[in-house]
Design an enzyme around this catalytic site. Structure first.
Site, PDB file in Angstrom:
ATOM      1  N   LYS A   1       0.247  33.559  24.518  1.00 55.40           N
ATOM      2  CA  LYS A   1       1.532  34.047  25.051  1.00 55.40           C
ATOM      3  C   LYS A   1       2.627  33.993  23.999  1.00 55.40           C
ATOM      4  CE  LYS A   1       2.000  31.163  28.519  1.00 55.40           C
ATOM      5  NZ  LYS A   1       0.838  30.278  28.453  1.00 55.40           N
TER       6      LYS A   1
ATOM      7  N   ARG B   1       0.563  18.556  18.103  1.00 56.49           N
ATOM      8  CA  ARG B   1       1.613  18.355  19.100  1.00 56.49           C
ATOM      9  C   ARG B   1       1.129  17.336  20.121  1.00 56.49           C
ATOM     10  NH1 ARG B   1       3.551  23.868  21.830  1.00 56.49           N
ATOM     11  NH2 ARG B   1       2.748  22.950  23.730  1.00 56.49           N
TER      12      ARG B   1
HETATM   13  P1  AMP Z   1       4.421  25.104  26.957  1.00 57.15           P
HETATM   14  O1  AMP Z   1       4.975  25.015  25.571  1.00 57.15           O
HETATM   15  O2  AMP Z   1       4.782  26.372  27.667  1.00 57.15           O
HETATM   16  O3  AMP Z   1       2.928  24.836  27.005  1.00 57.15           O
HETATM   17  O4  AMP Z   1       5.104  23.924  27.808  1.00 57.15           O
HETATM   18  C1  AMP Z   1       5.002  22.582  27.418  1.00 57.15           C
HETATM   19  C2  AMP Z   1       5.358  21.692  28.612  1.00 57.15           C
HETATM   20  O5  AMP Z   1       6.706  21.951  29.035  1.00 57.15           O
HETATM   21  C3  AMP Z   1       4.507  21.916  29.849  1.00 57.15           C
HETATM   22  O6  AMP Z   1       3.278  21.210  29.809  1.00 57.15           O
HETATM   23  C4  AMP Z   1       5.439  21.394  30.942  1.00 57.15           C
HETATM   24  O7  AMP Z   1       5.470  19.982  30.950  1.00 57.15           O
HETATM   25  C5  AMP Z   1       6.800  21.870  30.455  1.00 57.15           C
HETATM   26  N1  AMP Z   1       7.137  23.218  30.985  1.00 57.15           N
HETATM   27  C6  AMP Z   1       7.230  24.387  30.272  1.00 57.15           C
HETATM   28  N2  AMP Z   1       7.552  25.423  31.081  1.00 57.15           N
HETATM   29  C7  AMP Z   1       7.660  24.910  32.330  1.00 57.15           C
HETATM   30  C8  AMP Z   1       7.944  25.468  33.612  1.00 57.15           C
HETATM   31  N3  AMP Z   1       8.165  26.788  33.785  1.00 57.15           N
HETATM   32  N4  AMP Z   1       7.964  24.628  34.680  1.00 57.15           N
HETATM   33  C9  AMP Z   1       7.730  23.305  34.541  1.00 57.15           C
HETATM   34  N5  AMP Z   1       7.432  22.724  33.369  1.00 57.15           N
HETATM   35  C10 AMP Z   1       7.399  23.496  32.261  1.00 57.15           C
END
Ligand code: AMP
Length: 232
Positions: free
Chosen positions: A22, A176
């Site tokens: 993404k 990370r």
């Molecule tokens: P990502 O970088 O999109 O994988 O997000 C990393 C972390 O941020 C996720 O594992 C969640 O803990 C939090 N997070 C990101 N986007 C959301 C969302 N839309 N709703 C809730 N938590 C989020």
């Protein structure tokens, strides 16, 4: 390919599990159509890093690989979408993650965007990237980032020139915190339980488009551009 700088594109929502690509595809859409990429994960990590009230509330939840509560995430997204650079459209990467967030977003767009005569007044284009589970695990365990400049790599797909060192500044690359294998499994479980209903939500509204995310990156991008061009 000609770039787009003036016409309204509308909201583009990228769905797919962590590691589906993404972020990479969002960057390409951003460059081609000149609409901003909004990654809720990035905004949250920035808040954690700078120690804001939101960051302090979200930190532990994120480290466990769970979702940050809607009452923290939705106002954060609303604030960002009100920025002037979102008027022609924007790309949401990592949001909505639950059916409740999808419902909230529809209401927000209706209240704050659809009544503008010259703004971004289109229904969201929803694109889901489908990737095989084992391929996801492989991609995610290969992710590395530079703690100095933030550049990201993948030891399998986009390795640095010198093993484990940043191409730009030579800093040792790090994994990370939420890309450790046990956290990855938790994130994928969380995805299954909570994010599939988001796809179902948009499918029920006839707005879900699916792209095979196992294809080479350029082919995935071409298919996404085609979907956006055909819906604009
Ligand atoms: P990502 O970088 O999109 O994988 O997000 C990393 C972390 O941020 C996720 O594992 C969640 O803990 C939090 N997070 C990101 N986007 C959301 C969302 N839309 N709703 C809730 N938590 C989020």
């Amino acid at each position: 390919m000609a770039q787009e700088t003036s016409r309204s594109i509308g909201p583009v929502i990228l769905l797919g599990p962590p590691g589906a690509g993404k972020g990479t595809q969002a960057k390409r859409i951003e460059q081609h159509y000149h609409i901003p990429q909004i990654s809720t994960g990035d905004i949250l990590r920035q808040n954690v890093k700078t120690g804001t009230k939101l960051g302090r509330a979200a930190k532990a939840v994120m480290e466990r690989g769970q979702l940050v509560p809607d009452e923290l995430v939705c106002p954060m997204v609303a604030e960002r979408l009100r920025d002037v650079d979102c008027e022609r459209g924007f790309i949401l990467d990592g949001f909505p993650r639950t059916a409740a967030q999808a419902g909230w977003l529809d209401a927000f767009l209706e209240n704050e965007f659809f009544d503008k005569s010259n703004g971004c007044n289109r229904l969201p284009i929803v694109i889901r990237l489908d990737v095989d589970y084992n391929e996801l695990l492989r991609r995610l365990t290969g992710r590395r980032s530079c703690p100095t400049c933030g550049r990201t790599y993948n030891v399998h797909l986009q390795p640095p020139k010198v093993d484990e060192l940043c191409d730009v500044d030579g800093t040792k690359l790090i994994v990370r915190e939420d890309d450790r294998e046990e956290v990855i499994r938790e994130r994928l479980n969380e995805f299954d339980q909570q994010t599939r209903p988001v796809a179902d939500y948009y499918q029920a509204k006839g707005r879900l488009m699916t792209v095979n995310g196992d294809l080479p990156m350029d082919q995935v991008t071409a298919q996404i551009f085609c979907i956006i061009d055909n819906q604009v």
